[in-house]
Scaffold this active site. Structure first.
Site, PDB file in Angstrom:
ATOM      1  CD  GLU A 266      -5.269   2.947  -3.358  1.00  0.00           C
ATOM      2  OE1 GLU A 266      -6.400   2.852  -2.949  1.00  0.00           O
ATOM      3  OE2 GLU A 266      -4.194   2.829  -2.502  1.00  0.00           O
TER       4      GLU A 266
ATOM      5  CG  HIS B 199      -1.940   1.118   1.171  1.00  0.00           C
ATOM      6  ND1 HIS B 199      -1.744   2.384   1.332  1.00  0.00           N
ATOM      7  CD2 HIS B 199      -3.226   1.156   0.847  1.00  0.00           C
ATOM      8  CE1 HIS B 199      -2.804   3.265   1.168  1.00  0.00           C
ATOM      9  NE2 HIS B 199      -3.687   2.099   0.855  1.00  0.00           N
TER      10      HIS B 199
HETATM   11  O1  G3P Z   1      -6.528   1.805   0.627  1.00  0.00           O
HETATM   12  C1  G3P Z   1      -7.389   2.856   0.203  1.00  0.00           C
HETATM   13  C2  G3P Z   1      -6.921   4.051   0.081  1.00  0.00           C
HETATM   14  O2  G3P Z   1      -5.370   4.391   0.001  1.00  0.00           O
HETATM   15  C3  G3P Z   1      -7.504   5.219  -0.568  1.00  0.00           C
HETATM   16  O3  G3P Z   1      -8.013   6.000   0.258  1.00  0.00           O
HETATM   17  O4  G3P Z   1      -9.308   7.750   1.516  1.00  0.00           O
HETATM   18  O5  G3P Z   1      -8.667   7.789  -0.954  1.00  0.00           O
HETATM   19  O6  G3P Z   1     -10.310   6.484  -0.180  1.00  0.00           O
HETATM   20  P1  G3P Z   1      -9.168   7.163   0.228  1.00  0.00           P
END
Ligand code: G3P
Length: 224
Positions: free
Chosen positions: A141, A93
């Site tokens: 992400e 992560h």
């Molecule tokens: O693990 C999920 C994350 O990194 C995304 O976080 O708060 O942007 O939904 P968020």
């Protein structure tokens, strides 16, 4: 892991300290039961066992430190999270990065243990590299959008589409998730239209005034 799916990472927000983790997990269980949506939860590590034993929602570990048991102090092992009831693991992560060699060793160890693997990545090239290691899922992400108000599906849909394509060129066995800033059913709809099989999210639900209402709308949207 049944797809399409919402993977809710509880992270280490104060809202999920102590009983807060179980309360949110129960909300997830209710929403899953009412909608039939596939919801996977990643509670704080210290609450993993309790949550996994109390609710009927698949529970993944937010990370592990070691994949071989040995005399170490203060680390979390793969075998311990499996024994605690986890059926999968988040690897690499953005808030807990690992080196390439560790990621590959962890994927192999999880496969041997029958645990589902989600390798998080920050861009297209990292997603290609992760896919080549053979996890079950790659979750792309962009770090700069994590925890923010603008979803990756709005800020940069192109990077999601290109990640799906790039991973598909490496292997058809690895499916793609995306996340960062996902806040509502519309964001999830776009993520699926871009070729992903679900979203990884946190703050949009964990920090919401009414997590149940927010998650319910997302889940209804997911199964429509
Ligand atoms: O693990 C999920 C994350 O990194 C995304 O976080 O708060 O942007 O939904 P968020």
């Amino acid at each position: 892991m049944r797809t399409p799916a919402i993977i809710l990472n509880f992270k280490t927000y104060a809202q999920v300290d102590g009983d807060g983790a179980l309360s949110l997990a129960r909300i997830c269980e209710e929403v899953q039961a009412e909608t039939g949506a596939s919801i996977i939860i990643c509670p704080p590590m210290v609450e993993l066992s309790r949550v996994a034993h109390e609710v009927k929602v698949p529970v993944f570990a937010q990370s592990v430190d070691l994949w071989e048991t040995s005399a170490r102090t203060g680390h979390t092992t793969l075998s311990s999270v499996k024994a605690a009831g986890a059926t999968g693991i988040l690897i690499n992560h953005s808030e807990n990065r690992r080196g390439m060699a560790d990621i590959e060793a962890l994927i192999t160890a999880c496969r041997e243990e029958g645990l589902t693997t989600i390798v998080c990545t920050n861009n297209i090239n990292a997603s290609r590299a992760a896919a080549a290691m053979g996890p079950d899922f790659v979750a792309m992400e962009p770090p700069e959008l994590i925890g923010g108000d603008i979803s990756v599906t709005t800020a940069n849909p192109g990077i999601v589409r290109d990640t799906v394509e790039a991973v598909g060129e490496i292997t058809s066995d690895v499916r793609v998730l995306t996340g960062a800033g996902v806040k509502n059913a519309g964001d999830i709809k776009v993520a699926l239209e871009l070729g992903t099989v679900g979203v990884l999210l946190a703050s949009g639900v964990v920090k919401a005034d009414d997590p149940r209402a927010v998650l319910m709308k997302m889940a209804v949207g997911l199964v429509q």
